[in-house]
Design an enzyme around this catalytic site. Structure first.
Site, mmCIF file in Angstrom:
data_model
loop_
_atom_site.group_PDB
_atom_site.id
_atom_site.type_symbol
_atom_site.label_atom_id
_atom_site.label_comp_id
_atom_site.label_asym_id
_atom_site.label_seq_id
_atom_site.Cartn_x
_atom_site.Cartn_y
_atom_site.Cartn_z
ATOM 1 N N VAL A 34 -8.325 -1.539 -10.963
ATOM 2 C CA VAL A 34 -9.348 -2.479 -11.428
ATOM 3 C C VAL A 34 -8.803 -3.903 -11.448
ATOM 4 O O VAL A 34 -9.510 -4.857 -11.106
ATOM 5 C CB VAL A 34 -9.873 -2.054 -12.821
ATOM 6 N N LYS A 115 -15.390 19.975 -6.259
ATOM 7 C CA LYS A 115 -14.634 20.762 -7.237
ATOM 8 C C LYS A 115 -15.182 20.436 -8.620
ATOM 9 O O LYS A 115 -14.875 19.402 -9.197
ATOM 10 C CB LYS A 115 -13.146 20.433 -7.158
ATOM 11 N N ARG A 136 -12.423 33.298 -16.478
ATOM 12 C CA ARG A 136 -11.261 33.525 -15.621
ATOM 13 C C ARG A 136 -10.105 34.125 -16.410
ATOM 14 O O ARG A 136 -9.390 34.999 -15.932
ATOM 15 C CB ARG A 136 -10.815 32.212 -14.976
#
Length: 821
Positions: A34, A115, A136
């Site tokens: 930035v 993702k 998971r």
């Protein structure tokens, strides 16, 4: 006096050139993106306003830019693997090259998709009906969250269309859209409820609520990205085709999925998604590339816990500059003193960051971070804020290098660092309240003693109140204390607590207690701990207070008294001792009393335990506070080991004084030299009593003899060697003779399981094969003795056949087990 436009332009060019060199050549950016972009825009404006300042070598003329336990367990039939990561174009090109070289193709197609930054889950459908949903977990075992997943509208309860497999597992990501996240937090703020930290944590936390209604209130979404177990049907032969098929059956699939060609296609997709990232309705932290055709996937196979045919390409961590206002240290569960920078609050990657890790004292010294410095803060992996560099040009006058404090800020004990270690540690061990809270939380965790229901907030308040000073105190907790604790934690302020207590205290004599509570300062963070003072008696009104939580927690505490040795060792929170190391220690030594008094070199007798782990074990058991904590567990807590046994006979192999000298890591002492030494000096005491000349006469080189003498003179070494010899004799006395070991019929053989077995679970088959002496491996090689193939066997079966490895079906396995068990 302000600089002229020409002077300012020249200064900007210098700063931009310096930043470019640091970023592109040194790979050590000095300023965040930035700030870099701000300087470039300012220079562009100056050159537009003053054309005479424009130069051919100006950065504005250069082409190119940088790239922007409360649930039932579920065993996954097909493991939910993780993905390897790529962080650069070169790593993506290497990924494509590896596939090209392995498959011998010149043209490769990939399925590319965002993702998602959510929670990975597995959905199981039988005959088209949703029957089970799981997280998971560790990849092999997850948590059953079926009830919560049924509350997500995106997840079909029954499949659309036809021709779906008899059994279909769909893998995907549960997430909370940004709009739903903001709407939920806005409602929570208006209603005085809990504000959620970020969409990812919101999704994960919602799925782990015991009440499915909470999941319904927090509107969650779902995208499918793959499949797990499939029986009684076939899927398309490409990943993209499978996603399209899943979409036709009613599963949401990201509209951003694309099929692309080769490296250029992947990188083009990456940049496209990166540019659109901030405008997407959900959070992503990268993109995923998968080889599109399944035949190629099977040929590529897997490495470790990830497929070779897929990779996650992560976006660069977002950065910002801010000021270091203070540097403090935090004391962790194992006593590690971690420096933390207190920062002027700054927005990084969508969150306000006011603290950032500095990792360790060496990292601070390397960066030379000082209080008052301007620094670059990065959210590594978009999760953990860290200080990555100092902007030296902005350093104020008068700053001084930071030094590690000499005393623990929590307990006042000395802060020390072991030789060769990076981390400094509080020497207060379990007497340090900071370590105490973390140690107790770890002790009670699901994979340790599994005391379900004892959350962090309960532990923190119990410790702050002085009710729990060590892990053994958990076994002293009463039902009344827990009910009182619940009232204290549920109360928003002292007035609310007094009102709640009034319902349960006897009418007479309660005034003093209530007045004491009302005098507490609700603005003091420790008021709840101060309030947790047990009145003389309670008359619990069970119609107005729920007692089931306390009853269940007491039951969980009682159940944990019967512990396996590996669970207890893991629960102690010894540095470097994870579950697998704890299991190995339990298998090899079998006895807590032996382990807790064992000098560190003998821990190296266990395969895969090296010097660092062995010394960590020795250091832990050398501390009187830790030994007292174990005594309290056994005596006060009445914890007992449910599976104690004699040491393994394999400990006998090569165990003698010469080996003890080698494993004590004495400089210059090899096995051959140790044998010569012991031949002349056959006991530890004889070695201690000997002098330099005797070591030389025993066959040691002069420098090695001097080194041995210096080592023996060092504090504690002589006593340790004597204790190790004594412990060695105890092991030899307790361990069965090697001749008594009965070899199993499969000793020395390696077996691989593949496919689905009808009459055995894979875990059961593995356990029974190991009981017969086999090593069960996850991959096929020339050294594999045989492969057991069930239905739906895949690439492992193909590889076994190509290598000529014998293949057994389930019937042959069952017959063999029946014959030899």
């Amino acid at each position: 006096m302000s600089p002229s436009p020409a002077e300012r332009a020249e200064d900007l060019r210098r700063q931009i050139a310096q930043a470019n060199r640091a970023y592109h050549e040194l790979d050590a950016p000095e300023i965040p993106d930035v700030d870099y972009d701000r300087m470039v825009r300012e220079l562009e404006a100056l050159e537009r306003e003053h054309p005479e300042l424009a130069r051919a070598d100006s950065p504005t003329q250069q082409v190119g830019a940088r790239p922007s336990g409360r649930f039932a367990e579920v065993r996954h039939a097909v493991p939910m693997l993780s993905l390897s990561n790529a962080f650069s174009d070169e790593e993506v090109a290497d990924f494509v090259r590896r596939i090209d070289e392995r498959l011998g193709r010149r043209s490769l197609q990939f399925s590319a998709e965002p993702k998602m930054d959510g929670l990975a889950i597995s959905l199981r459908y039988e005959e088209g009906h949703f029957v089970l949903g799981a997280t998971r977990g560790d990849g092999s075992t997850g948590e059953d969250v079926t009830a919560n997943l049924r509350e997500i509208g995106d997840i079909p309860k029954r499949l659309n269309g036809k021709d779906w497999p008899d059994v279909l597992e769909v893998r995907g990501e549960v997430y909370m859209a940004r709009a739903d996240f903001e709407a939920y937090n806005e409602r929570a703020r208006l209603q005085g409820g809990k504000v959620l930290a970020n969409p990812r944590n919101a999704a994960a936390g919602s799925l782990r609520q015991l009440d499915p209604k909470i999941s319904a209130q927090r509107k969650l979404s779902f995208f499918a990205y793959g499949t797990g177990e499939v029986q009684g049907g076939e899927l398309p032969d490409t990943h993209s085709g499978t996603l399209a098929q899943l979409g036709s059956w009613g599963f949401p699939v990201s509209a951003l999925c694309r099929v692309v060609d080769g490296t250029d296609g992947l990188l083009g997709y990456y940049r496209d998604i990166g540019e659109r990232r901030d405008g997407l309705p959900f959070d992503i932290d990268g993109v995923v590339y998968k080889l599109d055709d399944r035949a190629g996937q099977q040929a590529m196979g897997f490495v470790s816990r990830a497929p070779r045919w897929a990779i996650a390409h992560k976006f660069p961590a977002q950065e910002q500059s801010t000021t270091v206002e203070a540097i403090e240290i935090q004391i962790g569960r194992t006593g590690a003193a971690t420096p933390v920078a207190r920062l002027a609050p700054v927005a990084v990657a969508g969150v306000i960051v006011s603290n950032a890790t500095l990792h360790n004292a060496d990292q601070i010294a390397r960066l030379d971070v000082r209080v008052g410095d301007s620094v670059i803060v990065r959210r590594a992996g978009d999760v953990i804020p860290e200080v990555v560099s100092v902007i030296l040009d902005r350093r104020p006058q008068g700053t001084t290098p930071w030094q590690m404090p000499t005393q623990c800020p929590v307990c006042g004990s000395e802060i020390v660092r072991e030789e060769g270690a990076a981390a400094w540690r509080c020497s207060g061990e379990l007497s340090c309240p900071a370590q105490r809270k973390e140690a107790i939380a770890h002790f009670a965790s699901r994979r340790a003693m599994d005391i379900d229901g004892l959350g962090d907030k309960y532990i923190e308040t119990l410790v702050d109140a002085g009710i729990v000073k060590g892990v053994a105190d958990l076994y002293r907790l009463s039902r009344d204390q827990l009910l009182h604790l619940k009232l204290v934690l549920d109360a928003e302020d002292p007035s609310a607590l007094a009102a709640a207590l009034k319902l349960h205290l006897p009418a007479e004599g309660s005034g003093a207690v209530l007045n004491a509570v009302l005098k507490l300062d609700g603005n003091d963070p420790g008021w709840r701990a101060q309030a947790l003072v047990q009145p003389a008696s309670f008359e619990w009104n069970t119609k107005k207070i729920a007692t089931k939580w306390a009853d269940n927690l007491i039951a969980a505490i009682d159940a944990s008294r019967a512990a396996t040795l590996e669970r207890l060792l893991f629960a102690l929170g010894i540095e470097h001792v994870g579950e697998s190391t704890a299991k190995a220690l339990a298998q090899w030594f079998g006895d807590l009393e032996l382990i807790r008094h064992l000098p560190w070199p003998l821990f190296k007798r266990v395969p895969d335990i090296g010097g660092e782990v062995a010394r960590s074990l020795g250091h832990f058991f050398e501390q009187q506070g830790n030994q007292q904590a174990i005594d309290d567990l056994l005596q006060v807590g009445q914890v007992r080991i449910s599976d104690a046994h004699a040491p393994s006979a394999k400990l006998r192999e090569g165990l003698d004084l010469a080996q003890l000298l080698v494993e004590s890591e004495i400089p210059g002492i090899t096995r051959l030299r140790a044998e010569k030494l012991v031949a002349a000096l056959p006991s530890a005491q004889a070695v201690l009593d000997a002098e330099h000349g005797q070591f030389v006469n025993a066959g040691l080189p002069d420098d090695t003899a001097r080194g041995l003498a210096e080592w023996l003179d060092a504090e504690g070494h002589g006593a340790m060697l004597l204790a190790a010899e004594k412990a060695m004799r105890q092991i030899l006395a307790k361990a069965p003779a090697l001749a008594e070991i009965v070899a199993g019929p499969l000793d020395g053989q390696t077996v691989v399981l593949t496919g689905t077995l009808a009459q055995l679970t894979r875990d059961a088959a593995k356990e029974r094969l190991e009981a017969l002496g086999a090593k069960v491996s996850g991959s096929v090689s020339k050294k594999t003795s045989f492969v057991v193939a069930g239905t739906e066997a895949g690439s492992k079966l193909d590889k076994a056949q190509s290598l000529g490895v014998p293949v057994w079906d389930e019937d042959r396995l069952l017959a063999y087990l029946a014959e030899h068990e």
